[in-house]
Design a protein around this motif. Structure first.
Motif, PDB file in Angstrom:
ATOM      1  N   PHE A 115       0.837  -1.190   0.000  1.00  0.00           N
ATOM      2  CA  PHE A 115       0.000   0.000   0.000  1.00  0.00           C
ATOM      3  C   PHE A 115       0.875   1.244   0.000  1.00  0.00           C
ATOM      4  CE2 PHE A 115       0.719  -1.388   4.321  1.00  0.00           C
ATOM      5  CZ  PHE A 115       0.945  -0.233   5.049  1.00  0.00           C
ATOM      6  N   SER A 116       0.254   2.372  -0.279  1.00  0.00           N
ATOM      7  CA  SER A 116       0.968   3.642  -0.172  1.00  0.00           C
ATOM      8  C   SER A 116       0.369   4.412   0.997  1.00  0.00           C
ATOM      9  CB  SER A 116       0.886   4.449  -1.464  1.00  0.00           C
ATOM     10  OG  SER A 116      -0.429   4.835  -1.735  1.00  0.00           O
ATOM     11  N   LEU A 117       1.207   5.199   1.642  1.00  0.00           N
ATOM     12  CA  LEU A 117       0.818   5.930   2.834  1.00  0.00           C
ATOM     13  C   LEU A 117       1.214   7.386   2.663  1.00  0.00           C
ATOM     14  CD1 LEU A 117       1.288   4.802   6.458  1.00  0.00           C
ATOM     15  CD2 LEU A 117       2.230   6.981   5.772  1.00  0.00           C
ATOM     16  N   LYS A 118       0.283   8.295   2.943  1.00  0.00           N
ATOM     17  CA  LYS A 118       0.555   9.731   2.899  1.00  0.00           C
ATOM     18  C   LYS A 118       0.377  10.274   4.297  1.00  0.00           C
ATOM     19  CE  LYS A 118       0.074  14.088   0.809  1.00  0.00           C
ATOM     20  NZ  LYS A 118       0.127  14.800   2.032  1.00  0.00           N
ATOM     21  N   ARG A 119       1.413  10.956   4.781  1.00  0.00           N
ATOM     22  CA  ARG A 119       1.364  11.542   6.120  1.00  0.00           C
ATOM     23  C   ARG A 119       0.883  12.985   6.043  1.00  0.00           C
ATOM     24  NH1 ARG A 119       7.160  10.169   8.595  1.00  0.00           N
ATOM     25  NH2 ARG A 119       6.203  11.031  10.453  1.00  0.00           N
ATOM     26  N   LEU A 120       0.299  13.465   7.127  1.00  0.00           N
ATOM     27  CA  LEU A 120      -0.088  14.863   7.224  1.00  0.00           C
ATOM     28  C   LEU A 120       1.157  15.730   7.089  1.00  0.00           C
ATOM     29  CD1 LEU A 120      -2.501  14.681  10.286  1.00  0.00           C
ATOM     30  CD2 LEU A 120      -3.163  15.049   7.914  1.00  0.00           C
ATOM     31  N   ASN A 121       1.035  16.851   6.447  1.00  0.00           N
ATOM     32  CA  ASN A 121       2.128  17.819   6.297  1.00  0.00           C
ATOM     33  C   ASN A 121       3.336  17.272   5.550  1.00  0.00           C
ATOM     34  OD1 ASN A 121       0.617  19.767   7.778  1.00  0.00           O
ATOM     35  ND2 ASN A 121       1.264  18.766   9.662  1.00  0.00           N
ATOM     36  N   HIS A 122       3.163  16.221   4.761  1.00  0.00           N
ATOM     37  CA  HIS A 122       4.204  15.684   3.890  1.00  0.00           C
ATOM     38  C   HIS A 122       3.639  15.641   2.470  1.00  0.00           C
ATOM     39  CE1 HIS A 122       5.711  14.285   7.773  1.00  0.00           C
ATOM     40  NE2 HIS A 122       6.881  14.126   7.195  1.00  0.00           N
ATOM     41  N   GLN A 123       4.466  15.920   1.501  1.00  0.00           N
ATOM     42  CA  GLN A 123       4.011  15.946   0.115  1.00  0.00           C
ATOM     43  C   GLN A 123       4.062  14.577  -0.551  1.00  0.00           C
ATOM     44  OE1 GLN A 123       2.631  18.685  -1.156  1.00  0.00           O
ATOM     45  NE2 GLN A 123       2.947  19.578   0.856  1.00  0.00           N
TER      46      GLN A 123
END
Length: 100
Positions: A27-35
């Motif tokens: 899976f892919s994960l996107k963190r808050l405040n990261h592009q």
């Protein structure tokens, strides 16, 4: 600036990551405040409120996750529906948001 409200708590994130780990789903994960979205091939370590995915990112707190995306899977969709998790589908992918 609009405040975001949380959709998942630590228990729900933990249960979801436990299933992803058992199904060996990437899976892919996107963190808050990261592009950048991080591509994850396996979970190195899973704790009650965070996970480690590799040697360079350290612990990622569940409450720092903006969203995760993965390919559709019948077992996973059944789990999400049974547990009443909010999720979106787009063709073959499923996205689970931590915040809206």
């Amino acid at each position: 600036m609009n405040a975001k409200s949380g959709l998942l708590n630590n228990i729900k994130w933990f249960n979801l990551f436990e299933l992803l780990e058992a199904l060996v789903l990437q899976f892919s994960l996107k963190r808050l405040n990261h592009q950048i979205e991080i591509e994850i091939t396996f979970i190195r370590e899973l704790e009650s409120d965070c996970l480690i995915i590799d040697d360079k990112n350290g612990f990622i707190k569940f409450l720092d996750i903006e969203k995760i995306t993965f390919l559709g899977n019948e077992s996973l969709v059944s789990f999400l529906e049974d547990k009443n998790y909010p999720f979106d589908t787009d063709q073959d992918s499923i996205t689970i948001y931590g915040y809206r």
